[in-house]
Design a protein around this motif. Structure first.
Motif, PDB file in Angstrom:
ATOM      1  N   GLU A 475      20.141  38.947   8.174  1.00  0.00           N
ATOM      2  CA  GLU A 475      21.327  39.260   7.030  1.00  0.00           C
ATOM      3  C   GLU A 475      21.079  40.048   5.932  1.00  0.00           C
ATOM      4  N   LEU A 482      22.966  48.709   6.237  1.00  0.00           N
ATOM      5  CA  LEU A 482      24.245  49.103   6.092  1.00  0.00           C
ATOM      6  C   LEU A 482      24.770  49.850   4.849  1.00  0.00           C
ATOM      7  N   PHE A 602      31.019  48.943   6.632  1.00  0.00           N
ATOM      8  CA  PHE A 602      30.702  48.016   7.291  1.00  0.00           C
ATOM      9  C   PHE A 602      30.506  46.751   6.689  1.00  0.00           C
ATOM     10  N   ASN A 603      31.333  45.751   7.384  1.00  0.00           N
ATOM     11  CA  ASN A 603      31.316  44.438   6.930  1.00  0.00           C
ATOM     12  C   ASN A 603      30.737  43.414   7.659  1.00  0.00           C
ATOM     13  N   GLN A 604      29.725  42.636   6.967  1.00  0.00           N
ATOM     14  CA  GLN A 604      29.010  41.638   7.831  1.00  0.00           C
ATOM     15  C   GLN A 604      29.628  40.157   7.482  1.00  0.00           C
ATOM     16  N   ARG A 611      29.614  39.440  14.711  1.00  0.00           N
ATOM     17  CA  ARG A 611      29.562  40.787  14.739  1.00  0.00           C
ATOM     18  C   ARG A 611      29.914  41.451  13.350  1.00  0.00           C
ATOM     19  N   LEU A 612      29.581  42.864  13.242  1.00  0.00           N
ATOM     20  CA  LEU A 612      30.045  43.636  12.433  1.00  0.00           C
ATOM     21  C   LEU A 612      31.251  44.198  12.587  1.00  0.00           C
ATOM     22  N   SER A 613      32.082  44.309  11.474  1.00  0.00           N
ATOM     23  CA  SER A 613      33.328  45.216  11.646  1.00  0.00           C
ATOM     24  C   SER A 613      33.311  46.221  10.827  1.00  0.00           C
ATOM     25  N   SER A 614      34.338  47.273  10.994  1.00  0.00           N
ATOM     26  CA  SER A 614      34.235  48.696  10.422  1.00  0.00           C
ATOM     27  C   SER A 614      35.771  48.740   9.623  1.00  0.00           C
ATOM     28  N   GLN A 620      34.972  51.500  14.660  1.00  0.00           N
ATOM     29  CA  GLN A 620      34.504  50.444  15.984  1.00  0.00           C
ATOM     30  C   GLN A 620      35.377  50.518  16.874  1.00  0.00           C
ATOM     31  N   LYS A 800      21.446  43.687  15.404  1.00  0.00           N
ATOM     32  CA  LYS A 800      21.134  43.673  13.824  1.00  0.00           C
ATOM     33  C   LYS A 800      19.843  44.000  14.037  1.00  0.00           C
TER      34      LYS A 800
END
Length: 871
Positions: A475, A482, A602-604, A611-614, A620, A800
């Protein structure tokens, strides 16, 4: 204050709050809505009544006289919902922390305690207010005993008040006669059966005339209507039992000392700690926390001169831990590029009792301040910030080894929350409530202070949960990866996007015309109400489900009709094209920057699985099922002299499932690099491998991927348009083919039920509170989550690791090629033409060797002059 006592029916008010408020949970997963609602009602009552004494009565779990009587009649009572049950001991602890007397007694219900206490207190000349959601307690009303029944209307709590005269006025019977009224009409909510065929109207008329069931029975032949007479005669035993059930004991024998119920200050330090843990932010304002806040804030210093600022940085040099924040005047969010805005200063904390707000101005330039902060960060043993990625544009930070993002750490410990601000972490980890109205410099000091103080606590908890390596090795390096992806962005051909939008517009207009022709009238296709009327009333289509607002025109309703009714198929198509146009053709244009690139975020710390989100915009979720949807990828292009390389993991979640389950049949199939869906079809449908039809392969594919998501026979039957029985047989045959998968999924759900969470291969935890829900649908959802989260989470961890590896090698070799997008299992590289072969090699190596599984990881790789070609 008057000589007054308030008596609260504990379980009744808890129950009313539980069903009257939406579900709430704190950061530890404890349901809190009943506790919050109870306290809100209690505070409202106390403010209105201003009593001298307060007591809360609770039922006990041991069966009482009335429990046993009811059990003889109709079995056991309905069990309490698990989400409510877990809140009962907590509200008792909270009340004790507030100095509130609670009572309970084996063999007696709370009603009996309240009835006896109301009588005892009235006999002492006291005014009594009894608070309950149970109308049975109306029998206790007198000229000095007031029954108060809270009701929720449109989100607000209102209270109905009843003295004896009010009961008579509302129900046409006295409080004592109210018992007999209940005996005849019954009360399902309180498990009083009543007499069959006698409703409230008839019962009221009978008791108003005869005053008791005994007197009514003596005149049973005279009762009107005749069916009431017949019912009471035939069910007299039930009426007698119902009266016993409805009668509250007002002479019960149990110890009680009035002086113990005397009200003191409710807002104790112990109670404040409970409110903090329960995260009742709205109620914390009731406590006097100024002293606690003043103690923390004594060490907060604002600095605006260069000399003092230099001294602070000299002290900070080489500190074991440094907490920091960067703030911008008037806004919380920092820009992606440092030259796009003016910053206001920084917050800095490296000692337990001091925190600094260092402002720009008076000789302190932005450049100087950021250079000193970068130096401090580099020399610190641990450098801590919230949302570190947002600050990387300002700081010279290349090595994540000593960096600690407190937001990411808080997320890992509880991935089900919506946000992880420094205020949340201060409350949860340090038990500090930060005043929302505090001055900016105080907030800046608090953010740096919280980062400094909370980091060691967060790290210890990560180690305790065995997520320290996940945080440090995956992370934290990902934060830097990112940031570079966001800074790189991806180029968009604006004119091509505009042309794509016009194509969609033409298609939408064409479909609109055809829909009107098929319907024989014009209407607003985007209005569910108008559409429902046209389809189900005017055109008489079957399957119309009418709701309060009209007919449902949801996708699942229309999809069932689409194969047989062309107009419905066109409406669905119209909706898809309209969404494409508004969300992508028109929406993406708003995000194209001056450099002709889109810099998505990009959100972690958003998804529970890792999962990442955009977002801003979401890249995505670019459509892939419709050809016209896929065509939007053509507008994403590389710079001149560059080419796109797209690498996508092949069936990564199924491969992870094979490894985690240890199923030898599935592992062997992957090792032999055979068509996994054809193999599954062959074994599930009992046909030779060579004779598997394309339809059988498609069905097997649906089962393969459905299993990963814990699909039910109903879900599979919907997907494949087969009967539920056939779908159940498919699933049963699948588990016979791959028995290891069945065992793995069962064990995973069992572990989740026991521990409350599931774990990925890399130690990521996903809590599954739904498994303890009293709601069947919620528990079923929880089981699906438990099956899928370890698989999806492990796949997310693998991509990742691959991203970090690819990014590190590209930067380490000082290549011009750059990572620009990640879409779940897919990476997109903007490759410099002379570096193309090297980029492909790096991508394949880092993705296929990201982790060692019992089955090989395979990557599909393509190149192209736009994203469409590369995909």
């Amino acid at each position: 204050m008057s000589n007054k006592i308030v008596l609260i029916d504990g379980h009744s008010i808890l129950n009313r709050a539980f069903y009257g408020l939406p579900d709430l949970t704190n950061s530890e997963g404890l349901h809190t809505n009943a506790i919050y609602g109870f306290l809100t009602i209690m505070f409202k009552i106390l403010e209105e009544e201003k009593p001298e004494y307060l007591t809360v009565a609770f039922d006990v779990h041991a069966p009482t006289f009335r429990h046993k009587m009811y059990a003889e009649y109709k079995g056991t009572r309905k069990p309490m919902a698990e989400e409510l049950r877990q809140q009962v001991p907590v509200i008792k602890e909270v009340l004790h922390a507030m100095g509130v007397l609670t009572i309970e007694c084996a063999g007696l219900e709370a009603d009996d305690l309240l009835g006896t206490l109301s009588k005892r207190c009235e006999e002492k000349g006291m005014e009594v207010s009894v608070i309950s959601g149970d109308r049975d307690l109306l029998q206790l009303a007198t000229d000095h005993v007031k029954i108060r029944i809270p009701k929720t209307k449109q989100g607000r709590t209102e209270v109905e008040d009843y003295y004896a005269k009010d009961v008579k006025e509302k129900y046409q019977v006295t409080p004592q006669e109210f018992i007999d009224l209940k005996a005849l009409m019954g009360d399902a909510s309180d498990n009083i059966p009543g007499v069959p065929s006698i409703g409230e109207k008839t019962a009221t008329k009978i008791i108003a005339e005869y005053h008791s069931i005994e007197n009514a029975h003596d005149h049973v032949e005279e009762l009107k209507p005749p069916r009431a007479s017949k019912a009471l005669r035939e069910h007299w035993d039930m009426a007698v039992m119902s009266k016993k059930l409805a009668t509250i004991n007002v002479t019960a024998d149990f110890p009680y000392e009035l002086y113990e119920a005397k009200l003191g200050s409710l807002y104790t330090e112990e109670a404040y700690d409970y409110f903090q843990k329960l995260q009742f932010k709205n109620l914390l304002s009731r406590f006097d926390v100024t002293k606690a806040a003043e103690k923390v804030e004594e060490g907060f210093l604002e600095i605006s001169d260069l000399y003092t600022a230099k001294q602070v940085f000299l002290e900070a040099a080489g500190a074991e831990c440094v907490g920091a924040c960067i703030f911008k005047n008037g806004k919380d969010v920092l820009p992606l590029f440092a030259d796009q805005a003016q910053m206001g200063g920084i917050g800095l904390c490296f000692q337990k009792d001091k925190s600094y707000c260092i402002r720009t101005g008076e000789g302190i330039s932005e450049k100087w301040l950021l250079e000193r902060l970068s130096e401090t960060a580099g020399s610190a043993g641990r450098f801590v910030m919230f949302d570190l990625k947002e600050a990387l544009a300002y700081l010279r930070l290349e090595d994540p080894k000593n960096c600690f993002d407190a937001t990411v750490a808080a997320y890992l410990l509880n991935p089900l929350k919506n946000n992880y601000t420094y205020e949340d972490v201060a409350r949860e980890q340090l038990e500090i409530l930060i005043d929302e109205k505090a001055k900016e410099q105080v907030k800046v000091c608090y953010e740096a202070y919280t980062a400094y103080r909370a980091s060691s606590l967060l790290w210890d908890k990560l180690k305790e949960c065995q997520m320290d390596r996940l945080f440090a090795d995956i992370e934290m390096p990902l934060v830097f990866t990112l940031y570079d992806m966001e800074k790189n962005g991806v180029k968009v051909e604006a004119e091509a996007l505009k042309f794509y939008g016009s194509q969609l517009g033409s298609k939408i207009a064409e479909l609109e015309k055809e829909i009107y022709e098929d319907a024989g009238e014009t209407f607003n296709i985007n209005s569910p109400k108008q559409l429902g009327v046209v389809l189900f009333e005017n055109m008489k289509l079957p399957g119309g489900k009418k709701t309060k607002t009209g007919y449902s025109t949801a996708a699942d309703v229309l999809e069932k009709l689409a194969p047989d009714y062309p107009i419905v198929a066109k409406i669905l198509e119209y909706r898809q094209y309209s969404k494409l146009k508004s969300t992508y053709a028109d929406g993406l244009a708003n995000y194209i920057g001056e450099d002709k690139r889109i810099h998505s975020k990009f959100n972690q710390t958003i998804t529970a699985t890792g999962r990442l989100s955009s977002t801003e915009p979401n890249l995505q979720n670019i459509p892939v099922r419709m050809e016209l949807g896929r065509l939007i990828r053509k507008v994403f292009i590389p710079e001149d002299g560059y080419v796109f390389v797209d690498a996508d993991y092949s069936q990564i979640e199924l491969r992870v499932l094979a490894h985690c389950s240890g199923d030898q049949n599935l592992i062997e199939a992957y090792r032999e690099a055979e068509d996994i869906h054809r193999i599954t079809a062959s074994q599930v449908f009992h046909v030779p491998f060579e004779e598997v039809t394309s339809q059988q392969r498609r069905n097997a594919k649906a089962v393969n991927f459905g299993i990963v998501y814990g699909i039910s026979s109903f879900g599979l039957s919907q997907d494949l348009s087969i009967t539920r029985k056939e779908a159940a047989q498919y699933i049963e045959d699948y588990f016979k083919t791959y028995p290891g998968i069945k065992s793995f999924l069962d064990d995973t759900v069992k572990h989740a039920k026991e521990m409350g969470y599931v774990v990925t291969l890399f130690g990521r935890r996903r809590p599954v509170p739904e498994l303890s829900s009293s709601n069947f649908m919620q528990r079923s959802f929880g089981e699906r989550v438990a099956m899928n989260a370890p698989i999806q989470g492990t796949a997310a961890d693998i991509i990742k690791i691959a991203m970090i590896g690819v990014h590190k090698r590209l930067k380490g070799r000082q290549m011009k090629s750059r990572l620009v997008l990640q879409v779940h299992d897919e990476l997109l590289i903007e490759a410099y033409q002379p570096e193309l072969s090297e980029v492909k090699e790096i991508l394949r190596e880092e993705m296929e060797k990201a982790v060692s599984l019992d089955v090989p990881l395979e990557v599909d790789m393509h190149t192209g002059e736009n994203w469409y070609e590369a995909k």
